[in-house]
Design a protein around this motif. Structure first.
Motif, PDB file in Angstrom:
ATOM      1  N   ASP A 137       0.834  -1.208   0.000  1.00 18.77           N
ATOM      2  CA  ASP A 137       0.000   0.000   0.000  1.00 18.77           C
ATOM      3  C   ASP A 137       0.871   1.262   0.000  1.00 18.77           C
ATOM      4  O   ASP A 137       1.713   1.442   0.879  1.00 18.77           O
ATOM      5  CB  ASP A 137      -0.889  -0.039   1.254  1.00 18.77           C
ATOM      6  CG  ASP A 137      -2.013   0.986   1.149  1.00 18.77           C
ATOM      7  OD1 ASP A 137      -2.396   1.326   0.014  1.00 18.77           O
ATOM      8  OD2 ASP A 137      -2.477   1.447   2.203  1.00 18.77           O
ATOM      9  N   GLY A 138       0.687   2.083  -1.027  1.00 18.74           N
ATOM     10  CA  GLY A 138       1.436   3.344  -1.104  1.00 18.74           C
ATOM     11  C   GLY A 138       2.857   3.193  -1.625  1.00 18.74           C
ATOM     12  O   GLY A 138       3.623   4.164  -1.632  1.00 18.74           O
ATOM     13  N   LYS A 139       3.218   1.978  -2.053  1.00 14.24           N
ATOM     14  CA  LYS A 139       4.613   1.728  -2.457  1.00 14.24           C
ATOM     15  C   LYS A 139       4.793   1.684  -3.979  1.00 14.24           C
ATOM     16  O   LYS A 139       3.828   1.619  -4.741  1.00 14.24           O
ATOM     17  CB  LYS A 139       5.086   0.385  -1.875  1.00 14.24           C
ATOM     18  CG  LYS A 139       4.985   0.297  -0.381  1.00 14.24           C
ATOM     19  CD  LYS A 139       5.940   1.251   0.306  1.00 14.24           C
ATOM     20  CE  LYS A 139       5.894   1.056   1.813  1.00 14.24           C
ATOM     21  NZ  LYS A 139       6.461   2.172   2.542  1.00 14.24           N
ATOM     22  N   THR A 140       6.054   1.701  -4.377  1.00 13.53           N
ATOM     23  CA  THR A 140       6.421   1.607  -5.789  1.00 13.53           C
ATOM     24  C   THR A 140       6.955   0.203  -6.068  1.00 13.53           C
ATOM     25  O   THR A 140       7.822  -0.282  -5.343  1.00 13.53           O
ATOM     26  CB  THR A 140       7.503   2.655  -6.111  1.00 13.53           C
ATOM     27  OG1 THR A 140       6.938   3.947  -5.857  1.00 13.53           O
ATOM     28  CG2 THR A 140       7.940   2.589  -7.555  1.00 13.53           C
ATOM     29  N   VAL A 141       6.400  -0.414  -7.114  1.00 15.36           N
ATOM     30  CA  VAL A 141       6.753  -1.801  -7.410  1.00 15.36           C
ATOM     31  C   VAL A 141       7.371  -1.894  -8.809  1.00 15.36           C
ATOM     32  O   VAL A 141       6.858  -1.303  -9.758  1.00 15.36           O
ATOM     33  CB  VAL A 141       5.489  -2.702  -7.336  1.00 15.36           C
ATOM     34  CG1 VAL A 141       5.825  -4.142  -7.708  1.00 15.36           C
ATOM     35  CG2 VAL A 141       4.890  -2.653  -5.941  1.00 15.36           C
ATOM     36  N   GLY A 142       8.446  -2.654  -8.924  1.00 12.69           N
ATOM     37  CA  GLY A 142       9.087  -2.878 -10.225  1.00 12.69           C
ATOM     38  C   GLY A 142       8.749  -4.260 -10.759  1.00 12.69           C
ATOM     39  O   GLY A 142       8.787  -5.244 -10.014  1.00 12.69           O
ATOM     40  N   VAL A 143       8.391  -4.326 -12.035  1.00  8.71           N
ATOM     41  CA  VAL A 143       8.079  -5.609 -12.683  1.00  8.71           C
ATOM     42  C   VAL A 143       8.609  -5.601 -14.118  1.00  8.71           C
ATOM     43  O   VAL A 143       8.801  -4.535 -14.709  1.00  8.71           O
ATOM     44  CB  VAL A 143       6.556  -5.892 -12.745  1.00  8.71           C
ATOM     45  CG1 VAL A 143       5.991  -6.247 -11.390  1.00  8.71           C
ATOM     46  CG2 VAL A 143       5.804  -4.714 -13.351  1.00  8.71           C
ATOM     47  N   GLN A 144       8.784  -6.803 -14.662  1.00  6.35           N
ATOM     48  CA  GLN A 144       9.145  -6.886 -16.079  1.00  6.35           C
ATOM     49  C   GLN A 144       7.896  -6.602 -16.932  1.00  6.35           C
ATOM     50  O   GLN A 144       6.792  -7.066 -16.633  1.00  6.35           O
ATOM     51  CB  GLN A 144       9.704  -8.276 -16.427  1.00  6.35           C
ATOM     52  CG  GLN A 144      10.150  -8.342 -17.880  1.00  6.35           C
ATOM     53  CD  GLN A 144      10.653  -9.722 -18.305  1.00  6.35           C
ATOM     54  OE1 GLN A 144      10.396 -10.718 -17.651  1.00  6.35           O
ATOM     55  NE2 GLN A 144      11.361  -9.760 -19.420  1.00  6.35           N
ATOM     56  N   LEU A 145       8.141  -5.886 -18.002  1.00  6.42           N
ATOM     57  CA  LEU A 145       7.111  -5.511 -18.972  1.00  6.42           C
ATOM     58  C   LEU A 145       6.406  -6.744 -19.549  1.00  6.42           C
ATOM     59  O   LEU A 145       7.062  -7.743 -19.829  1.00  6.42           O
ATOM     60  CB  LEU A 145       7.846  -4.784 -20.108  1.00  6.42           C
ATOM     61  CG  LEU A 145       7.103  -3.865 -21.052  1.00  6.42           C
ATOM     62  CD1 LEU A 145       6.458  -2.728 -20.289  1.00  6.42           C
ATOM     63  CD2 LEU A 145       8.098  -3.304 -22.083  1.00  6.42           C
ATOM     64  N   LYS A 160       1.260   2.479  -5.257  1.00  3.32           N
ATOM     65  CA  LYS A 160       1.331   3.866  -5.719  1.00  3.32           C
ATOM     66  C   LYS A 160       1.778   3.929  -7.178  1.00  3.32           C
ATOM     67  O   LYS A 160       1.116   4.551  -8.005  1.00  3.32           O
ATOM     68  CB  LYS A 160       2.308   4.648  -4.828  1.00  3.32           C
ATOM     69  CG  LYS A 160       2.286   6.134  -5.090  1.00  3.32           C
ATOM     70  CD  LYS A 160       3.105   6.878  -4.036  1.00  3.32           C
ATOM     71  CE  LYS A 160       4.008   7.885  -4.715  1.00  3.32           C
ATOM     72  NZ  LYS A 160       5.340   7.939  -4.094  1.00  3.32           N
ATOM     73  N   THR A 161       2.877   3.287  -7.483  1.00  6.90           N
ATOM     74  CA  THR A 161       3.392   3.324  -8.857  1.00  6.90           C
ATOM     75  C   THR A 161       3.893   1.945  -9.261  1.00  6.90           C
ATOM     76  O   THR A 161       4.548   1.264  -8.460  1.00  6.90           O
ATOM     77  CB  THR A 161       4.601   4.301  -8.947  1.00  6.90           C
ATOM     78  OG1 THR A 161       4.234   5.520  -8.311  1.00  6.90           O
ATOM     79  CG2 THR A 161       4.990   4.574 -10.388  1.00  6.90           C
ATOM     80  N   ILE A 162       3.588   1.559 -10.502  1.00 10.48           N
ATOM     81  CA  ILE A 162       4.179   0.333 -11.056  1.00 10.48           C
ATOM     82  C   ILE A 162       5.195   0.775 -12.100  1.00 10.48           C
ATOM     83  O   ILE A 162       4.851   1.462 -13.059  1.00 10.48           O
ATOM     84  CB  ILE A 162       3.111  -0.563 -11.713  1.00 10.48           C
ATOM     85  CG1 ILE A 162       2.039  -0.970 -10.688  1.00 10.48           C
ATOM     86  CG2 ILE A 162       3.760  -1.799 -12.339  1.00 10.48           C
ATOM     87  CD1 ILE A 162       0.817  -1.631 -11.299  1.00 10.48           C
ATOM     88  N   LYS A 163       6.444   0.384 -11.869  1.00 10.11           N
ATOM     89  CA  LYS A 163       7.481   0.712 -12.861  1.00 10.11           C
ATOM     90  C   LYS A 163       7.801  -0.544 -13.654  1.00 10.11           C
ATOM     91  O   LYS A 163       8.061  -1.596 -13.062  1.00 10.11           O
ATOM     92  CB  LYS A 163       8.754   1.212 -12.163  1.00 10.11           C
ATOM     93  CG  LYS A 163       8.616   2.620 -11.629  1.00 10.11           C
ATOM     94  CD  LYS A 163       9.984   3.194 -11.315  1.00 10.11           C
ATOM     95  CE  LYS A 163       9.863   4.582 -10.722  1.00 10.11           C
ATOM     96  NZ  LYS A 163      11.132   5.057 -10.164  1.00 10.11           N
ATOM     97  N   THR A 164       7.770  -0.432 -14.992  1.00  8.50           N
ATOM     98  CA  THR A 164       8.052  -1.619 -15.802  1.00  8.50           C
ATOM     99  C   THR A 164       9.460  -1.546 -16.383  1.00  8.50           C
ATOM    100  O   THR A 164       9.949  -0.473 -16.746  1.00  8.50           O
ATOM    101  CB  THR A 164       7.038  -1.780 -16.945  1.00  8.50           C
ATOM    102  OG1 THR A 164       6.976  -0.560 -17.677  1.00  8.50           O
ATOM    103  CG2 THR A 164       5.666  -2.140 -16.425  1.00  8.50           C
ATOM    104  N   TYR A 165      10.094  -2.707 -16.444  1.00  9.39           N
ATOM    105  CA  TYR A 165      11.459  -2.825 -16.958  1.00  9.39           C
ATOM    106  C   TYR A 165      11.491  -3.859 -18.083  1.00  9.39           C
ATOM    107  O   TYR A 165      10.687  -4.781 -18.099  1.00  9.39           O
ATOM    108  CB  TYR A 165      12.407  -3.244 -15.825  1.00  9.39           C
ATOM    109  CG  TYR A 165      12.474  -2.192 -14.751  1.00  9.39           C
ATOM    110  CD1 TYR A 165      13.406  -1.164 -14.825  1.00  9.39           C
ATOM    111  CD2 TYR A 165      11.556  -2.190 -13.703  1.00  9.39           C
ATOM    112  CE1 TYR A 165      13.436  -0.164 -13.862  1.00  9.39           C
ATOM    113  CE2 TYR A 165      11.579  -1.192 -12.733  1.00  9.39           C
ATOM    114  CZ  TYR A 165      12.521  -0.184 -12.819  1.00  9.39           C
ATOM    115  OH  TYR A 165      12.539   0.805 -11.861  1.00  9.39           O
TER     116      TYR A 165
END
Ligand code: ARG
Length: 257
Positions: A137-145, A160-165
């Motif tokens: 909750d409220g965090k930024t998560v990194g995942v593969q596209l 909060k944000t999903i960052k894709t790599y």
């Protein structure tokens, strides 16, 4: 001559006329050529990755064993994961083995062989970071596209944000550098990555979902699907699969249910 071209293009799809022979072929054509063309990614340890210059991993060795069972040579194509389904639809190879979990969405455009392993998506974070779904909750998560982890992250409320790599190595690097608070990936990929990075201070957390992973083929390529399923079943019977699974995971990761 003109007439001939016209006649030919009436019976042969235009793509074939323009580009010559293509891959994602029917079984008979593959068998006749003696070589099967297989795509993987090469960035997803311990399933498909580079050990120095050498493409290897559980799926790489499994596909090589399948090709051997089928009496074929195997030619690898290394394709970014997020481009594989589109490339398959363009007939750039016969099938892909790159840890595709079954999803109804993917099944609209490609076919799945019988699963070659069962697994789950898992959270990883710094030891004092968010290690459960609730803690995201409220965090930024990194995942593969273009992965099932990206889909899973979208379904978790409160992130909060999903960052894709482009790949998992990049997503893990972002976690290490604290550009993201957590990373979601395959539980075996998390394990292998953490074993190789014991000093990163990162630990595995809650498992988020389970999935069945298969080779993907062009839609309605029934003959090839049958051959792949049969070869896989034989490798599961004759102990080859088990030996490979023990080598990479120290356990049998087949779908036993
Ligand atoms: N199992 C996940 C999925 O189906 C991720 C697969 C990623 N594969 C890879 N070679 N990077 O989306």
């Amino acid at each position: 001559m003109r007439f001939l071209v016209k006649l030919l293009s009436a019976v042969i799809p235009l793509s074939l006329v323009l580009s010559g022979p293509v891959a994602a072929r029917e079984w008979d054509a593959i068998k006749q050529s003696g070589t099967i063309i297989v795509a993987t990614e090469g960035g997803f340890q311990p399933f498909n990755y580079y050990d120095g210059p050498k493409l290897t991993g559980f799926e790489v060795e499994l596909a090589e064993a399948i090709a051997k069972k089928l009496g074929l040579k195997l030619e690898w194509r290394v394709v970014p994961f997020d481009g594989q389904i589109a490339a398959l639809k363009q007939d750039r190879f016969d099938f892909a083995i790159a840890s595709h979990g079954y999803t109804a969405e993917r099944a609209k455009s490609v076919d799945f062989a019988n699963p070659h392993y069962c697994t789950g998506g898992q959270i990883a974070a710094h030891k004092d970071g968010p290690l459960t779904v609730a803690a995201l909750d409220g965090k930024t998560v990194g995942v593969q596209l273009a992965t099932s982890y990206a889909d899973a992250a979208k379904k978790i409320k409160g992130i909060k944000t999903i960052k894709t790599y482009k790949g998992d190595p990049e997503a893990f690097a972002a976690l290490k550098a604290k550009k993201v608070d957590a990373w979601i990936s395959d539980k075996f990929t998390v394990k292998a990555t953490l074993e190789k990075n014991p000093d990163a201070g990162i630990t595995a957390g809650e498992q988020v979902f389970v999935e069945r992973v298969s080779m993907i083929l062009r839609k309605n390529n029934k003959g090839l699907a049958e051959q792949l399923n049969q070869a896989l079943a034989e490798l599961m019977k004759d102990g080859t699969y088990k030996a490979l699974s023990e080598k990479y995971f120290k356990e049998d990761i087949s779908c036993r249910s």
